[in-house]
Design an enzyme around this catalytic site. Structure first.
Site, PDB file in Angstrom:
ATOM      1  N   ARG A 105       0.820  -1.220   0.000  1.00  0.00           N
ATOM      2  CA  ARG A 105       0.000   0.000   0.000  1.00  0.00           C
ATOM      3  C   ARG A 105       0.851   1.267   0.000  1.00  0.00           C
ATOM      4  O   ARG A 105       0.448   2.294  -0.514  1.00  0.00           O
ATOM      5  CB  ARG A 105      -0.883   0.017   1.245  1.00  0.00           C
ATOM      6  CG  ARG A 105      -2.020  -0.971   1.141  1.00  0.00           C
ATOM      7  CD  ARG A 105      -3.241  -0.458   1.888  1.00  0.00           C
ATOM      8  NE  ARG A 105      -4.359  -1.362   1.702  1.00  0.00           N
ATOM      9  CZ  ARG A 105      -4.914  -2.091   2.665  1.00  0.00           C
ATOM     10  NH1 ARG A 105      -4.473  -2.000   3.897  1.00  0.00           N
ATOM     11  NH2 ARG A 105      -5.916  -2.893   2.398  1.00  0.00           N
ATOM     12  N   LYS A 146       2.376 -19.488   4.551  1.00  0.00           N
ATOM     13  CA  LYS A 146       1.565 -19.995   5.639  1.00  0.00           C
ATOM     14  C   LYS A 146       1.105 -18.835   6.506  1.00  0.00           C
ATOM     15  O   LYS A 146       1.745 -17.793   6.463  1.00  0.00           O
ATOM     16  CB  LYS A 146       2.335 -21.030   6.457  1.00  0.00           C
ATOM     17  CG  LYS A 146       3.458 -20.437   7.322  1.00  0.00           C
ATOM     18  CD  LYS A 146       3.742 -21.314   8.492  1.00  0.00           C
ATOM     19  CE  LYS A 146       3.525 -20.569   9.772  1.00  0.00           C
ATOM     20  NZ  LYS A 146       4.664 -20.412  10.627  1.00  0.00           N
ATOM     21  N   ASP A 159       6.193 -24.024   2.691  1.00  0.00           N
ATOM     22  CA  ASP A 159       6.508 -24.381   4.077  1.00  0.00           C
ATOM     23  C   ASP A 159       8.027 -24.348   4.125  1.00  0.00           C
ATOM     24  O   ASP A 159       8.686 -25.199   3.524  1.00  0.00           O
ATOM     25  CB  ASP A 159       5.985 -25.782   4.406  1.00  0.00           C
ATOM     26  CG  ASP A 159       6.274 -26.165   5.851  1.00  0.00           C
ATOM     27  OD1 ASP A 159       7.421 -25.953   6.305  1.00  0.00           O
ATOM     28  OD2 ASP A 159       5.376 -26.662   6.528  1.00  0.00           O
ATOM     29  N   HIS A 160       8.583 -23.379   4.838  1.00  0.00           N
ATOM     30  CA  HIS A 160      10.024 -23.172   4.670  1.00  0.00           C
ATOM     31  C   HIS A 160      10.857 -24.345   5.200  1.00  0.00           C
ATOM     32  O   HIS A 160      12.017 -24.498   4.834  1.00  0.00           O
ATOM     33  CB  HIS A 160      10.479 -21.822   5.250  1.00  0.00           C
ATOM     34  CG  HIS A 160      10.699 -21.827   6.727  1.00  0.00           C
ATOM     35  ND1 HIS A 160       9.702 -21.617   7.632  1.00  0.00           N
ATOM     36  CD2 HIS A 160      11.819 -22.006   7.463  1.00  0.00           C
ATOM     37  CE1 HIS A 160      10.186 -21.670   8.862  1.00  0.00           C
ATOM     38  NE2 HIS A 160      11.477 -21.904   8.783  1.00  0.00           N
ATOM     39  N   LYS A 172      14.712 -26.762   3.713  1.00  0.00           N
ATOM     40  CA  LYS A 172      15.945 -27.090   4.447  1.00  0.00           C
ATOM     41  C   LYS A 172      16.566 -28.347   3.843  1.00  0.00           C
ATOM     42  O   LYS A 172      15.881 -29.357   3.639  1.00  0.00           O
ATOM     43  CB  LYS A 172      15.636 -27.319   5.930  1.00  0.00           C
ATOM     44  CG  LYS A 172      15.197 -26.056   6.680  1.00  0.00           C
ATOM     45  CD  LYS A 172      14.972 -26.336   8.152  1.00  0.00           C
ATOM     46  CE  LYS A 172      14.218 -25.209   8.843  1.00  0.00           C
ATOM     47  NZ  LYS A 172      14.999 -24.029   9.135  1.00  0.00           N
ATOM     48  N   GLU A 224      12.831 -24.256  20.108  1.00  0.00           N
ATOM     49  CA  GLU A 224      13.427 -22.935  19.872  1.00  0.00           C
ATOM     50  C   GLU A 224      13.809 -22.306  21.203  1.00  0.00           C
ATOM     51  O   GLU A 224      13.149 -22.560  22.217  1.00  0.00           O
ATOM     52  CB  GLU A 224      12.412 -22.020  19.187  1.00  0.00           C
ATOM     53  CG  GLU A 224      11.948 -22.506  17.843  1.00  0.00           C
ATOM     54  CD  GLU A 224      11.052 -21.470  17.192  1.00  0.00           C
ATOM     55  OE1 GLU A 224      11.578 -20.613  16.477  1.00  0.00           O
ATOM     56  OE2 GLU A 224       9.839 -21.513  17.437  1.00  0.00           O
ATOM     57  N   ASP A 239       1.161 -22.648  14.453  1.00  0.00           N
ATOM     58  CA  ASP A 239       2.364 -21.992  13.937  1.00  0.00           C
ATOM     59  C   ASP A 239       3.429 -23.002  13.495  1.00  0.00           C
ATOM     60  O   ASP A 239       4.137 -22.774  12.517  1.00  0.00           O
ATOM     61  CB  ASP A 239       2.935 -21.086  15.049  1.00  0.00           C
ATOM     62  CG  ASP A 239       4.124 -20.278  14.585  1.00  0.00           C
ATOM     63  OD1 ASP A 239       4.029 -19.666  13.506  1.00  0.00           O
ATOM     64  OD2 ASP A 239       5.162 -20.260  15.299  1.00  0.00           O
ATOM     65  N   HIS A 242       5.231 -27.331   9.828  1.00  0.00           N
ATOM     66  CA  HIS A 242       6.623 -27.804   9.789  1.00  0.00           C
ATOM     67  C   HIS A 242       6.796 -29.220  10.362  1.00  0.00           C
ATOM     68  O   HIS A 242       7.432 -30.074   9.756  1.00  0.00           O
ATOM     69  CB  HIS A 242       7.529 -26.849  10.568  1.00  0.00           C
ATOM     70  CG  HIS A 242       7.390 -25.412  10.166  1.00  0.00           C
ATOM     71  ND1 HIS A 242       7.122 -25.028   8.876  1.00  0.00           N
ATOM     72  CD2 HIS A 242       7.472 -24.254  10.874  1.00  0.00           C
ATOM     73  CE1 HIS A 242       7.050 -23.705   8.807  1.00  0.00           C
ATOM     74  NE2 HIS A 242       7.252 -23.215  10.013  1.00  0.00           N
ATOM     75  N   LYS A 293       8.583 -22.728  22.235  1.00  0.00           N
ATOM     76  CA  LYS A 293       9.458 -21.562  22.269  1.00  0.00           C
ATOM     77  C   LYS A 293      10.061 -21.473  23.664  1.00  0.00           C
ATOM     78  O   LYS A 293       9.523 -22.025  24.622  1.00  0.00           O
ATOM     79  CB  LYS A 293       8.665 -20.298  21.953  1.00  0.00           C
ATOM     80  CG  LYS A 293       8.230 -20.252  20.482  1.00  0.00           C
ATOM     81  CD  LYS A 293       7.861 -18.861  20.040  1.00  0.00           C
ATOM     82  CE  LYS A 293       7.395 -18.841  18.591  1.00  0.00           C
ATOM     83  NZ  LYS A 293       8.470 -18.954  17.608  1.00  0.00           N
TER      84      LYS A 293
HETATM   85  C1  BG6 Z   1       8.041 -20.007  11.488  1.00  0.00           C
HETATM   86  C2  BG6 Z   1       7.230 -19.720  12.713  1.00  0.00           C
HETATM   87  O1  BG6 Z   1       7.239 -20.597  10.502  1.00  0.00           O
HETATM   88  O2  BG6 Z   1       9.100 -20.891  11.825  1.00  0.00           O
HETATM   89  C3  BG6 Z   1       8.095 -19.134  13.802  1.00  0.00           C
HETATM   90  O3  BG6 Z   1       6.192 -18.809  12.394  1.00  0.00           O
HETATM   91  C4  BG6 Z   1       9.281 -20.022  14.078  1.00  0.00           C
HETATM   92  O4  BG6 Z   1       7.358 -18.934  14.992  1.00  0.00           O
HETATM   93  C5  BG6 Z   1      10.000 -20.369  12.785  1.00  0.00           C
HETATM   94  O5  BG6 Z   1      10.163 -19.321  14.938  1.00  0.00           O
HETATM   95  C6  BG6 Z   1      11.050 -21.423  13.029  1.00  0.00           C
HETATM   96  O6  BG6 Z   1      11.788 -21.594  11.862  1.00  0.00           O
HETATM   97  P1  BG6 Z   1      13.290 -22.116  11.922  1.00  0.00           P
HETATM   98  O7  BG6 Z   1      13.674 -22.265  10.495  1.00  0.00           O
HETATM   99  O8  BG6 Z   1      14.061 -21.062  12.664  1.00  0.00           O
HETATM  100  O9  BG6 Z   1      13.248 -23.406  12.680  1.00  0.00           O
END
Ligand code: BG6
Length: 507
Positions: free
Chosen positions: A62, A165, A194-195, A199, A233, A252, A257, A357
């Site tokens: 925007r 996501k 989905d990141h 990996k 984490e 999340d 993941h 976390k």
């Molecule tokens: C994200 C979550 O998808 O993945 C975060 O929204 C999380 O909350 C993160 O911290 C973790 O990713 P990675 O690659 O650091 O394990």
């Protein structure tokens, strides 16, 4: 000459991978993801010479920025990488453009179309476009509708949609979103990101399993007694309370993941190495997965929330004290649960999944514990055997280790567990690319292997439906257990796994 993007189907991971001329359009270009992940990943691809010269990025949001402002902001945001490689950055940045856009305004979308046509002429991008939706999920529908209205999704060979996501927040909303997206685009155009799938170590689960003969024959209920999947984490919620409060660890991390790691660990071998064959198997195994006790999920799930902790010199706030968090919040920052997979391979094998976390260590891993030796031959002479374990280390210290017993030196037959280890860093010497580098390249190549298909996403939500419903309808049946920051989570999670006379691995 008009060159279509390579046919997305049957591209697979195995072929020569050349990204076709195209424009990557990023919706949400003023947001965090764009400068933290997307632009650095694209710059990395540029430096690896993997982007074609006929390439452009069009940032949209925007804010009323100009191209120059966008370039400047991206350079500042990605920091020293840009200034240390000034020449490359200047070349790369000359392909960055910006278009102010309000997705709700039809006129803005027609201006976008016009701008894309200008960019096609300027950068020879041949009308090929990848649209990256890095906007709030509330706008996914609007974005698809607007793009479709402007005719920008008409040609499945020239246009793709990458969707971040969270894809829905439960089964019903994911289903509705899938229907909505598919009303405007073919499934072959849709890349749900989905990141974790970007990996190297997550992809390595497939290679470890299916490129070696030693693992597959024992990768089943006859040899494996339990599986643990962990994503721990050390960070807290950071500045993301606005999003996290309505999401929590289950939505999340677990639904996406951890479930993806589960699917790759448990799926059947695909018949071919092609995207659909792999995604068929992932969808199938997720459809066979269930909570260990679907009728009474409180028997197989634990939810936790971090409270304060740390040290006198480095105190850490509890979740409820974090900025933007409701002081009475019941959002979980930790989940542990037990699942089963009802198929021939896994019947009766518990899959323990946990994430949280502010835990003691940052670690993601998949641990397969093998059955005990049927006869304890050395018990009488001081050797009590431990179970063999294969640990796939997703991060950090990427690699794998296998634990087995050997004879301790000396007289007698005492045994001791030792580890055989593989480390990515030692074997390959160089750090692997960030997940987004791989995933952006794959989306632009049209290779959907590492993206989740509609049925996978739905199966993943369906799996957790009994739990989501319980939390929604009668949360008192699954109360939130507090755990001290920088510990391994609530005691209830230890009790959960102790029911099977197991303990969580604490690496
Ligand atoms: C994200 C979550 O998808 O993945 C975060 O929204 C999380 O909350 C993160 O911290 C973790 O990713 P990675 O690659 O650091 O394990």
């Amino acid at each position: 000459m008009n060159m279509p993007i390579t046919n997305p189907l049957r591209v697979g991971l195995r072929q020569e991978r050349v990204i076709s001329p195209q424009c990557l359009v990023v919706f949400g270009a003023s947001g965090d993801l764009t400068h933290r992940k997307l632009i650095p990943a694209l710059f990395e691809l540029f430096n690896q010479r993997r982007l074609p010269s006929e390439f452009a990025v069009l940032g949209c949001a925007r804010r009323k920025w100009t191209d120059e402002e966008f370039r400047r902001k991206m350079a500042i945001a990605i920091g020293p990488i840009a200034s240390e490689n000034q020449n490359s950055w200047d070349q790369f940045a000359s392909g960055l453009f910006y278009q102010p856009l309000d997705l709700d305004k039809d006129n803005d979308v027609f201006l976008l179309k016009k701008r894309l046509e200008d960019i096609d002429r300027l950068r020879a991008t041949h009308g090929n476009r990848t649209f990256y939706l890095s906007v709030s999920p509330d706008f996914y529908g609007t974005a698809c509708r607007s793009l479709s209205l402007a005719g920008l999704l008409d040609d499945p060979k020239r246009s793709r949609l990458v969707i971040e996501k969270p894809f829905g927040r439960d089964f019903a909303s994911a289903l509705a979103l899938n229907r909505l997206v598919q009303g405007f685009a073919n499934e072959s155009q849709v890349f749900r990101i989905d990141h974790y799938l970007g990996k190297e170590t997550v992809q390595n689960i497939l290679v470890m399993r299916f490129a070696n003969t030693i693992f597959e024959p024992i990768w089943n209920r006859n040899y494996i007694s339990s599986v643990q999947i962990t994503a721990a984490e050390t960070v807290g919620v950071e500045e993301r309370a606005g999003y996290y409060e309505s999401s929590g660890a289950l939505r999340d991390m677990v639904q996406n993941h951890l479930t993806q790691m589960l699917a790759l660990t448990a799926m059947e071998p695909p018949g071919h190495f092609d995207p659909e064959a792999i995604r068929n198997e992932k969808a199938k195994v997720l459809q066979a997965a269930r909570l260990a006790d679907e009728m009474e999920p409180w028997n197989c799930c634990v939810r936790g929330q971090y409270c304060k902790g740390g040290t006198d010199s480095m105190p850490l706030a509890g979740y409820r004290e974090e900025p933007g968090v409701n002081p009475n919040s019941t959002t979980e920052t930790y989940v542990a649960m037990k699942l089963f997979i009802d198929n021939w391979r896994w019947q009766g094998v518990p899959f323990y999944v946990r994430t949280g976390k502010r835990l003691a260590k940052r670690i993601s891993e998949v641990v397969l514990t093998f059955r005990e030796a049927p006869v304890h031959l050395f018990d009488a002479v001081g050797g009590s055997p431990t179970s063999n374990q294969l640990v796939l280390r997703i991060q950090p210290n990427e690699g794998a280790e296998f634990r087995f017993d050997v004879k301790s030196p000396g007289s007698g037959m005492r045994s001791r567990p030792v580890e055989m280890e593989f480390s990515y860093e030692e074997s390959f010497g160089e750090p692997s690319d960030e997940g987004y580098v791989r995933l952006l390249a794959d989306a632009m190549l049209g290779d959907p292997t590492l993206f989740t298909r509609n049925d996978e996403v739905e199966a993943a939500w369906r799996l957790y439906t009994p739990l989501l419903e319980l939390i929604e309808d009668s949360p008192w049946q699954l109360p939130i257990c507090q755990y001290e920051s920088r510990t391994w989570g609530p005691a209830a999670a230890d009790a959960l796994i102790a029911q099977d006379e197991l303990i969580w691995r604490r690496p």
